[in-house]
Scaffold this active site. Structure first.
Site, short mmCIF file in Angstrom:
data_model
loop_
_atom_site.label_atom_id
_atom_site.label_comp_id
_atom_site.label_asym_id
_atom_site.label_seq_id
_atom_site.Cartn_x
_atom_site.Cartn_y
_atom_site.Cartn_z
N SER A 123 5.03 1.54 -2.25
CA SER A 123 5.87 1.89 -3.39
C SER A 123 7.33 1.61 -3.07
CB SER A 123 5.68 3.38 -3.66
OG SER A 123 6.65 3.85 -4.55
N TYR A 147 5.92 12.46 -0.61
CA TYR A 147 5.14 11.33 -1.13
C TYR A 147 5.66 10.01 -0.56
CZ TYR A 147 3.73 7.59 -4.26
OH TYR A 147 3.27 6.38 -4.75
N LYS A 151 3.98 7.14 2.28
CA LYS A 151 3.86 5.68 2.17
C LYS A 151 4.50 4.99 3.38
CE LYS A 151 1.73 5.49 -1.81
NZ LYS A 151 0.32 5.07 -1.88
P1 NAD Z 1 -3.99 7.29 -10.18
O1 NAD Z 1 -3.89 8.74 -9.83
O2 NAD Z 1 -4.17 6.92 -11.59
O3 NAD Z 1 -5.14 6.61 -9.32
C1 NAD Z 1 -5.46 7.01 -8.02
C2 NAD Z 1 -6.97 7.20 -7.97
O4 NAD Z 1 -7.35 7.59 -6.65
C3 NAD Z 1 -7.46 8.28 -8.92
O5 NAD Z 1 -8.53 7.77 -9.69
C4 NAD Z 1 -7.93 9.40 -8.00
O6 NAD Z 1 -9.02 10.10 -8.55
C5 NAD Z 1 -8.29 8.64 -6.74
N1 NAD Z 1 -8.16 9.39 -5.48
C6 NAD Z 1 -7.13 10.14 -5.05
N2 NAD Z 1 -7.38 10.62 -3.83
C7 NAD Z 1 -8.59 10.15 -3.47
C8 NAD Z 1 -9.39 10.27 -2.31
N3 NAD Z 1 -9.00 11.01 -1.28
N4 NAD Z 1 -10.59 9.65 -2.27
C9 NAD Z 1 -11.01 8.90 -3.34
N5 NAD Z 1 -10.31 8.76 -4.45
C10 NAD Z 1 -9.11 9.36 -4.51
O7 NAD Z 1 -2.67 6.60 -9.58
P2 NAD Z 1 -2.17 5.10 -9.76
O8 NAD Z 1 -0.94 5.13 -10.57
O9 NAD Z 1 -3.28 4.24 -10.17
O10 NAD Z 1 -1.74 4.77 -8.27
C11 NAD Z 1 -2.57 4.06 -7.38
C12 NAD Z 1 -1.86 3.87 -6.05
O11 NAD Z 1 -0.64 3.18 -6.27
C13 NAD Z 1 -1.48 5.19 -5.37
O12 NAD Z 1 -1.66 5.02 -3.98
C14 NAD Z 1 -0.01 5.34 -5.70
O13 NAD Z 1 0.66 6.08 -4.71
C15 NAD Z 1 0.44 3.90 -5.71
N6 NAD Z 1 1.64 3.68 -6.53
C16 NAD Z 1 1.63 4.05 -7.85
C17 NAD Z 1 2.77 3.83 -8.62
C18 NAD Z 1 2.81 4.24 -10.07
O14 NAD Z 1 3.92 4.36 -10.63
N7 NAD Z 1 1.69 4.44 -10.75
C19 NAD Z 1 3.92 3.24 -8.06
C20 NAD Z 1 3.88 2.88 -6.72
C21 NAD Z 1 2.73 3.10 -5.96
C1 WQD Z 2 12.17 6.39 -14.98
C2 WQD Z 2 13.53 6.72 -15.57
C3 WQD Z 2 14.19 9.00 -15.22
C4 WQD Z 2 11.07 10.79 -17.75
C5 WQD Z 2 8.42 7.23 -10.26
C6 WQD Z 2 8.26 7.61 -8.82
C7 WQD Z 2 8.16 6.37 -7.97
C8 WQD Z 2 7.06 5.45 -8.47
C9 WQD Z 2 7.18 5.18 -9.93
C10 WQD Z 2 5.04 5.92 -7.24
C11 WQD Z 2 14.41 7.59 -14.67
C12 WQD Z 2 14.01 8.72 -16.70
C13 WQD Z 2 11.88 9.91 -17.05
C14 WQD Z 2 11.61 11.47 -18.87
C15 WQD Z 2 13.72 10.36 -18.51
N1 WQD Z 2 5.76 6.01 -8.29
N2 WQD Z 2 13.17 9.71 -17.42
N3 WQD Z 2 12.92 11.24 -19.20
O1 WQD Z 2 11.24 8.24 -11.21
O2 WQD Z 2 11.74 5.76 -11.39
O3 WQD Z 2 9.63 6.48 -10.42
O4 WQD Z 2 7.31 6.41 -10.66
O5 WQD Z 2 5.23 5.37 -6.19
O6 WQD Z 2 7.94 6.79 -6.68
O7 WQD Z 2 9.39 8.38 -8.45
O8 WQD Z 2 9.94 6.74 -12.82
O9 WQD Z 2 9.17 6.91 -15.13
O10 WQD Z 2 9.64 9.04 -13.86
O11 WQD Z 2 11.54 7.58 -14.55
O12 WQD Z 2 14.89 10.20 -18.85
O13 WQD Z 2 10.94 12.29 -19.51
O14 WQD Z 2 13.33 7.49 -16.77
O15 WQD Z 2 15.27 9.86 -15.01
O16 WQD Z 2 15.72 7.19 -14.86
P1 WQD Z 2 10.76 6.87 -11.44
P2 WQD Z 2 9.98 7.62 -14.13
#
Ligand code: NAD
Ligand code: WQD
Length: 334
Positions: A123, A147, A151
């Site tokens: 991430s 979190y 990572k």
């Molecule tokens: P999500 O929660 O929708 O999907 C994660 C899935 O993993 C879920 O279906 C959950 O049930 C499953 N899970 C969690 N722990 C588990 C375990 N111990 N064993 C088996 N299954 C398990 O989240 P997502 O948005 O799809 O994110 C997927 C990956 O991408 C995560 O590692 C997250 O940290 C990373 N990521 C997400 C974002 C984002 O904004 N969505 C951004 C950067 C990184």
């Molecule tokens: C985006 C912008 C908020 C909600 C997060 C995690 C990051 C990554 C992606 C996993 C910001 C603003 C938000 C609301 C708002 N995930 N906002 N009102 O914080 O950039 O990233 O998701 O790895 O680690 O931190 O994403 O969508 O929460 O926010 O004004 O109700 O929207 O302040 O500027 P963020 P976000």
């Protein structure tokens, strides 16, 4: 065959579609702690192929070994993990157990089965508040939450593993802000409770299930005072995974790449684009800055462009249109 951990979740389900579209067979393992098995039926429709699903936890090494024994798996895409930044500050040990220990148990089972190709969900949060923009992959780690630290720890473990055993082929993909849904409207993001993230919150306001978007901070040093992020369409991100896997299979190595568009959009720009996509008014309220937020960041995606021959092609308008289609479909079926 590819094992997709967390494959019923938001990003994993879209990666499953991209893999199937690229002609890959796949099997999903997920413990359903943040998703539903109902996505499997929809994946089967989208993939027009069999999608095997095994309910289980990646920390269960015995189960993983069984899966590796019973299937001809050549690589793993590891999405399973917990991802809520705020929650991670309240329950850090659970986050380290699930994310770090989960990855370690997966690596143990992979090693035992002699499967050494892994695409890992990292991430942009590993960079924290960056000193310079755009963010390149050599910017230092500066995570600001458990979190984010989970990572970083996993990335370091993967680098150490690759140093010790260079025949592993590992991609560490650093996602910026994934949003949107598959264009069919059949799969998308379905957060439980009040959405933490901007796009699903905006979608619920457009639908009328929430009153207004709270804009967290209107006095940032950005073009309109609101936070700026690099939003990337979830299908572009999914296709980036297939490109990374192809690259690993051809060239091997330890790959660390940003997956972003290289373009930042403010909160108000997202709201305006969503108003256009939904043709509905989206009221906004100025709210205080959210703790831990940074003013702005976006990726330098040039490494992914040159190395993986991959580029994000879908714009903000398409991200909003696809989110809206998915939101309407969910409202229809709930
Ligand atoms: P999500 O929660 O929708 O999907 C994660 C899935 O993993 C879920 O279906 C959950 O049930 C499953 N899970 C969690 N722990 C588990 C375990 N111990 N064993 C088996 N299954 C398990 O989240 P997502 O948005 O799809 O994110 C997927 C990956 O991408 C995560 O590692 C997250 O940290 C990373 N990521 C997400 C974002 C984002 O904004 N969505 C951004 C950067 C990184
Ligand atoms: C985006 C912008 C908020 C909600 C997060 C995690 C990051 C990554 C992606 C996993 C910001 C603003 C938000 C609301 C708002 N995930 N906002 N009102 O914080 O950039 O990233 O998701 O790895 O680690 O931190 O994403 O969508 O929460 O926010 O004004 O109700 O929207 O302040 O500027 P963020 P976000």
């Amino acid at each position: 065959m590819i094992l997709v951990t967390g494959g019923t979740g938001y990003l994993g389900s879209h990666a499953a579609v991209a893999l199937a579209t690229a002609g890959r067979e796949l099997v999903i393992v997920d413990n359903l702690c943040n998703s539903s098995a109902s996505v499997i039926g929809r994946l089967k429709r989208l993939c027009a192929c069999d999608v095997q699903f095994i309910q289980g936890d990646v920390r269960d090494t015995a189960l993983l070994s069984e899966i590796f024994l019973g299937h001809d798996i050549s690589a793993v895409m590891h999405f399973a993990g917990l991802k809520a930044v705020g929650e991670s500050t309240e329950m850090p040990v659970d986050y380290f157990d699930n994310n770090v220990n989960g990855t370690i148990q997966l690596l143990v089972a992979m090693r035992r089965a002699k499967i050494k190709t892994l695409v890992f969900s990292s991430s942009a949060t590993v960079y924290g508040d960056p000193a310079t923009l755009p963010i390149t992959e050599d910017c230092p780690f500066a995570p600001t939450s458990p979190y984010g630290r989970s990572k970083v720890f996993i990335e370091e473990i993967l680098a150490d593993l690759h140093r010790a055993e260079p025949d592993w082929r590992i991609a560490r993909l650093r996602y910026f802000n994934p949003v949107g849904a598959h264009e069919s409207g059949l799969i998308g993001e379905d957060p439980a409770g009040i959405p933490n993230n901007l796009m699903p919150y905006v979608a619920q306001v457009a639908l009328g299930s929430r009153n207004a978007v709270n804009v967290f901070g209107t006095d940032y040093p950005t073009r309109d005072g609101t936070g700026v992020r690099d939003y990337i369409h979830v299908m572009d991100l999914a296709e980036g995974h297939v490109a990374a896997l192809d690259h690993l299979e051809q060239a091997g190595g330890l790959l660390t790449v940003n997956l972003g568009t290289g373009q930042g959009h403010s909160v108000l720009e997202v709201v305006k684009a969503f108003e256009r996509a939904s043709n509905r008014p989206i009221p906004c309220l100025a709210a205080p800055r959210r703790k831990g937020d940074v003013a702005q960041y976006w990726a330098d995606p040039s490494l992914a462009n040159t190395l993986l021959h991959w580029q994000a092609g879908r714009n903000l308008q398409q991200m909003c249109a696809d989110t809206w289609r998915w939101q309407l479909n969910m409202a229809d079926t709930s």
